[in-house]
Write a protein that holds these residues in place. Structure first.
Motif, PDB file in Angstrom:
ATOM      1  N   TRP A  29     -12.948   1.549  -4.339  1.00  0.00           N
ATOM      2  CA  TRP A  29     -12.113   1.058  -3.238  1.00  0.00           C
ATOM      3  C   TRP A  29     -11.416   2.255  -2.608  1.00  0.00           C
ATOM      4  CZ3 TRP A  29     -12.344  -3.564  -1.154  1.00  0.00           C
ATOM      5  CH2 TRP A  29     -11.336  -3.955  -0.256  1.00  0.00           C
ATOM      6  N   ASN A  30     -11.384   2.326  -1.302  1.00  0.00           N
ATOM      7  CA  ASN A  30     -10.841   3.473  -0.560  1.00  0.00           C
ATOM      8  C   ASN A  30     -11.627   4.748  -0.892  1.00  0.00           C
ATOM      9  OD1 ASN A  30      -8.717   2.161   0.887  1.00  0.00           O
ATOM     10  ND2 ASN A  30      -7.525   2.110  -0.993  1.00  0.00           N
ATOM     11  N   TYR A  31     -12.952   4.642  -0.935  1.00  0.00           N
ATOM     12  CA  TYR A  31     -13.780   5.745  -1.414  1.00  0.00           C
ATOM     13  C   TYR A  31     -13.688   7.004  -0.550  1.00  0.00           C
ATOM     14  CZ  TYR A  31     -17.291   8.200  -4.013  1.00  0.00           C
ATOM     15  OH  TYR A  31     -17.931   9.134  -4.797  1.00  0.00           O
ATOM     16  N   GLU A  32     -13.353   6.866   0.702  1.00  0.00           N
ATOM     17  CA  GLU A  32     -13.135   8.073   1.516  1.00  0.00           C
ATOM     18  C   GLU A  32     -12.084   8.950   0.842  1.00  0.00           C
ATOM     19  OE1 GLU A  32     -11.666   9.418   5.992  1.00  0.00           O
ATOM     20  OE2 GLU A  32     -11.521   7.319   5.427  1.00  0.00           O
ATOM     21  N   ILE A  33     -11.101   8.316   0.269  1.00  0.00           N
ATOM     22  CA  ILE A  33     -10.018   9.019  -0.423  1.00  0.00           C
ATOM     23  C   ILE A  33     -10.426   9.385  -1.839  1.00  0.00           C
ATOM     24  CG2 ILE A  33      -7.619   8.860  -1.199  1.00  0.00           C
ATOM     25  CD1 ILE A  33      -7.990   8.756   1.908  1.00  0.00           C
ATOM     26  N   THR A  34     -10.864   8.394  -2.615  1.00  0.00           N
ATOM     27  CA  THR A  34     -11.131   8.629  -4.036  1.00  0.00           C
ATOM     28  C   THR A  34     -12.318   9.567  -4.257  1.00  0.00           C
ATOM     29  OG1 THR A  34     -12.485   6.626  -4.273  1.00  0.00           O
ATOM     30  CG2 THR A  34     -10.102   6.419  -4.677  1.00  0.00           C
ATOM     31  N   GLY A  35     -13.296   9.507  -3.380  1.00  0.00           N
ATOM     32  CA  GLY A  35     -14.418  10.440  -3.486  1.00  0.00           C
ATOM     33  C   GLY A  35     -13.967  11.881  -3.296  1.00  0.00           C
ATOM     34  N   ALA A  36     -13.053  12.083  -2.347  1.00  0.00           N
ATOM     35  CA  ALA A  36     -12.502  13.423  -2.125  1.00  0.00           C
ATOM     36  C   ALA A  36     -11.676  13.876  -3.323  1.00  0.00           C
ATOM     37  CB  ALA A  36     -11.664  13.440  -0.845  1.00  0.00           C
ATOM     38  N   LEU A  37     -10.940  12.953  -3.931  1.00  0.00           N
ATOM     39  CA  LEU A  37     -10.167  13.291  -5.135  1.00  0.00           C
ATOM     40  C   LEU A  37     -11.104  13.712  -6.263  1.00  0.00           C
ATOM     41  CD1 LEU A  37      -7.586  10.345  -5.179  1.00  0.00           C
ATOM     42  CD2 LEU A  37      -7.175  12.708  -4.438  1.00  0.00           C
ATOM     43  N   ALA A  38     -12.194  12.963  -6.438  1.00  0.00           N
ATOM     44  CA  ALA A  38     -13.161  13.265  -7.496  1.00  0.00           C
ATOM     45  C   ALA A  38     -13.809  14.628  -7.266  1.00  0.00           C
ATOM     46  CB  ALA A  38     -14.219  12.176  -7.579  1.00  0.00           C
ATOM     47  N   ALA A  81     -10.739  14.596 -22.503  1.00  0.00           N
ATOM     48  CA  ALA A  81      -9.703  14.104 -21.593  1.00  0.00           C
ATOM     49  C   ALA A  81     -10.365  13.276 -20.505  1.00  0.00           C
ATOM     50  CB  ALA A  81      -8.923  15.261 -20.971  1.00  0.00           C
ATOM     51  N   ILE A  82      -9.602  12.337 -19.969  1.00  0.00           N
ATOM     52  CA  ILE A  82     -10.097  11.470 -18.902  1.00  0.00           C
ATOM     53  C   ILE A  82      -9.166  11.598 -17.700  1.00  0.00           C
ATOM     54  CG2 ILE A  82     -10.567   9.097 -18.196  1.00  0.00           C
ATOM     55  CD1 ILE A  82     -10.610   9.885 -21.842  1.00  0.00           C
ATOM     56  N   ILE A  83      -9.746  11.850 -16.551  1.00  0.00           N
ATOM     57  CA  ILE A  83      -8.996  11.907 -15.292  1.00  0.00           C
ATOM     58  C   ILE A  83      -9.255  10.601 -14.558  1.00  0.00           C
ATOM     59  CG2 ILE A  83      -8.744  13.112 -13.090  1.00  0.00           C
ATOM     60  CD1 ILE A  83      -9.809  15.643 -14.600  1.00  0.00           C
ATOM     61  N   VAL A  84      -8.194   9.925 -14.178  1.00  0.00           N
ATOM     62  CA  VAL A  84      -8.266   8.600 -13.568  1.00  0.00           C
ATOM     63  C   VAL A  84      -7.874   8.732 -12.093  1.00  0.00           C
ATOM     64  CG1 VAL A  84      -7.367   6.258 -13.706  1.00  0.00           C
ATOM     65  CG2 VAL A  84      -7.635   7.608 -15.793  1.00  0.00           C
ATOM     66  N   LEU A  85      -8.799   8.394 -11.189  1.00  0.00           N
ATOM     67  CA  LEU A  85      -8.576   8.611  -9.764  1.00  0.00           C
ATOM     68  C   LEU A  85      -8.729   7.315  -8.966  1.00  0.00           C
ATOM     69  CD1 LEU A  85     -10.625  11.905  -9.456  1.00  0.00           C
ATOM     70  CD2 LEU A  85      -8.138  11.675  -9.688  1.00  0.00           C
ATOM     71  N   GLY A  86      -7.702   6.991  -8.215  1.00  0.00           N
ATOM     72  CA  GLY A  86      -7.725   5.808  -7.377  1.00  0.00           C
ATOM     73  C   GLY A  86      -6.775   5.971  -6.211  1.00  0.00           C
ATOM     74  N   GLY A 121      -4.201  10.069 -11.751  1.00  0.00           N
ATOM     75  CA  GLY A 121      -4.426  10.641 -10.428  1.00  0.00           C
ATOM     76  C   GLY A 121      -4.613   9.536  -9.398  1.00  0.00           C
ATOM     77  N   VAL A 122      -3.737   8.566  -9.443  1.00  0.00           N
ATOM     78  CA  VAL A 122      -3.819   7.428  -8.527  1.00  0.00           C
ATOM     79  C   VAL A 122      -2.802   7.618  -7.411  1.00  0.00           C
ATOM     80  CG1 VAL A 122      -3.596   4.926  -8.277  1.00  0.00           C
ATOM     81  CG2 VAL A 122      -4.588   5.900 -10.372  1.00  0.00           C
ATOM     82  N   LEU A 123      -3.289   7.676  -6.189  1.00  0.00           N
ATOM     83  CA  LEU A 123      -2.385   7.759  -5.042  1.00  0.00           C
ATOM     84  C   LEU A 123      -1.815   6.374  -4.768  1.00  0.00           C
ATOM     85  CD1 LEU A 123      -4.459   9.966  -2.568  1.00  0.00           C
ATOM     86  CD2 LEU A 123      -2.705  10.688  -4.197  1.00  0.00           C
ATOM     87  N   THR A 124      -0.526   6.316  -4.523  1.00  0.00           N
ATOM     88  CA  THR A 124       0.148   5.060  -4.165  1.00  0.00           C
ATOM     89  C   THR A 124       0.932   5.347  -2.889  1.00  0.00           C
ATOM     90  OG1 THR A 124       2.003   5.625  -5.617  1.00  0.00           O
ATOM     91  CG2 THR A 124       0.281   4.242  -6.548  1.00  0.00           C
ATOM     92  N   GLN A 130      -1.105   9.113   4.739  1.00  0.00           N
ATOM     93  CA  GLN A 130      -0.505   9.741   3.559  1.00  0.00           C
ATOM     94  C   GLN A 130      -1.571   9.983   2.492  1.00  0.00           C
ATOM     95  OE1 GLN A 130       2.663   7.108   2.363  1.00  0.00           O
ATOM     96  NE2 GLN A 130       4.131   8.024   3.789  1.00  0.00           N
ATOM     97  N   ALA A 131      -2.477   9.053   2.331  1.00  0.00           N
ATOM     98  CA  ALA A 131      -3.557   9.215   1.353  1.00  0.00           C
ATOM     99  C   ALA A 131      -4.475  10.370   1.759  1.00  0.00           C
ATOM    100  CB  ALA A 131      -4.337   7.914   1.215  1.00  0.00           C
ATOM    101  N   LEU A 132      -4.869  10.423   3.007  1.00  0.00           N
ATOM    102  CA  LEU A 132      -5.727  11.505   3.492  1.00  0.00           C
ATOM    103  C   LEU A 132      -5.059  12.869   3.316  1.00  0.00           C
ATOM    104  CD1 LEU A 132      -7.060   9.804   6.750  1.00  0.00           C
ATOM    105  CD2 LEU A 132      -8.431  10.398   4.720  1.00  0.00           C
ATOM    106  N   ASP A 133      -3.760  12.921   3.557  1.00  0.00           N
ATOM    107  CA  ASP A 133      -3.012  14.168   3.393  1.00  0.00           C
ATOM    108  C   ASP A 133      -3.061  14.677   1.963  1.00  0.00           C
ATOM    109  OD1 ASP A 133      -2.310  14.093   6.075  1.00  0.00           O
ATOM    110  OD2 ASP A 133      -0.264  13.369   5.705  1.00  0.00           O
ATOM    111  N   ARG A 134      -3.231  13.768   0.983  1.00  0.00           N
ATOM    112  CA  ARG A 134      -3.224  14.111  -0.435  1.00  0.00           C
ATOM    113  C   ARG A 134      -4.624  14.160  -1.043  1.00  0.00           C
ATOM    114  NH1 ARG A 134       1.100  12.050   1.472  1.00  0.00           N
ATOM    115  NH2 ARG A 134       3.160  12.498   0.602  1.00  0.00           N
ATOM    116  N   ALA A 135      -5.633  13.955  -0.235  1.00  0.00           N
ATOM    117  CA  ALA A 135      -7.022  13.966  -0.698  1.00  0.00           C
ATOM    118  C   ALA A 135      -7.812  15.032   0.054  1.00  0.00           C
ATOM    119  CB  ALA A 135      -7.645  12.586  -0.505  1.00  0.00           C
ATOM    120  N   GLY A 136      -7.222  16.202   0.152  1.00  0.00           N
ATOM    121  CA  GLY A 136      -7.867  17.317   0.839  1.00  0.00           C
ATOM    122  C   GLY A 136      -7.274  17.627   2.192  1.00  0.00           C
TER     123      GLY A 136
END
Length: 161
Positions: A29-38, A81-86, A121-124, A130-136
């Motif tokens: 969900w919101n993969y434009e953001i989460t894909g960039a985070l990954a 370790a597990i990194i959790v991104l959403g 690593g979940v953006l809220t 704001q999400a785009l600003d924090r995903a690259g």
């Protein structure tokens, strides 16, 4: 609100990740953001020595499913370790509150249950920008920060063993 670039850090303070194995669980969900985070997280892990074969990336449908996806990685993937991104963006209903609270409590519980780092690593955010600003975007990439945190937490554990 973030006031600095999340991707700026002192490279000399990050230990080598060459001997570490990471799981990354990413909400679709919101993969434009989460894909960039990954991508940011994976690139940062590699920058610090992690091998491609020691970075396992798995996807789950949404942010609420991140907790179980992270648990699966802990149980079946043999990761350190597990990194959790959403990404959850505030809407007109209370759905935002329930999802954010649920995933936060779930990830906190996993840290304690498995005695290994589950990095939140979940953006809220209040809005898409704001999400785009924090995903690259202009504030960097929260995925970078999550990867550095995972490395540092594993190094702490290893130092104490």
């Amino acid at each position: 609100m973030a006031t600095k670039n999340l991707s700026e850090y002192d490279l000399t303070t990050v230990p080598s990740a060459a001997s570490m194995k990471f799981g990354i669980v990413v909400a679709e969900w919101n993969y434009e953001i989460t894909g960039a985070l990954a991508q940011g997280a994976a690139d940062t892990l590699k920058r610090h020595g992690a091998k491609d074969e020691n970075i396992i990336i798995k996807h789950v449908p949404g942010t609420f499913e991140l907790t179980l996806g992270a648990q699966y990685l802990a149980e079946y993937a043999g990761v350190d370790a597990i990194i959790v991104l959403g990404c959850v963006i505030q809407g007109e209903t209370r759905h935002f509150d329930f999802i954010c609270q649920g995933v936060t409590q779930g990830i906190t519980s996993l840290n304690m249950k498995y005695n290994k780092p589950f990095i939140f690593g979940v953006l809220t955010t209040d809005n898409q920008q704001q999400a785009l600003d924090r995903a690259g975007g202009k504030l960097g990439n929260k995925g970078d920060e999550a990867a550095v945190t995972a490395i540092k937490m594993l190094a702490l554990r290893n130092d104490l063993k």
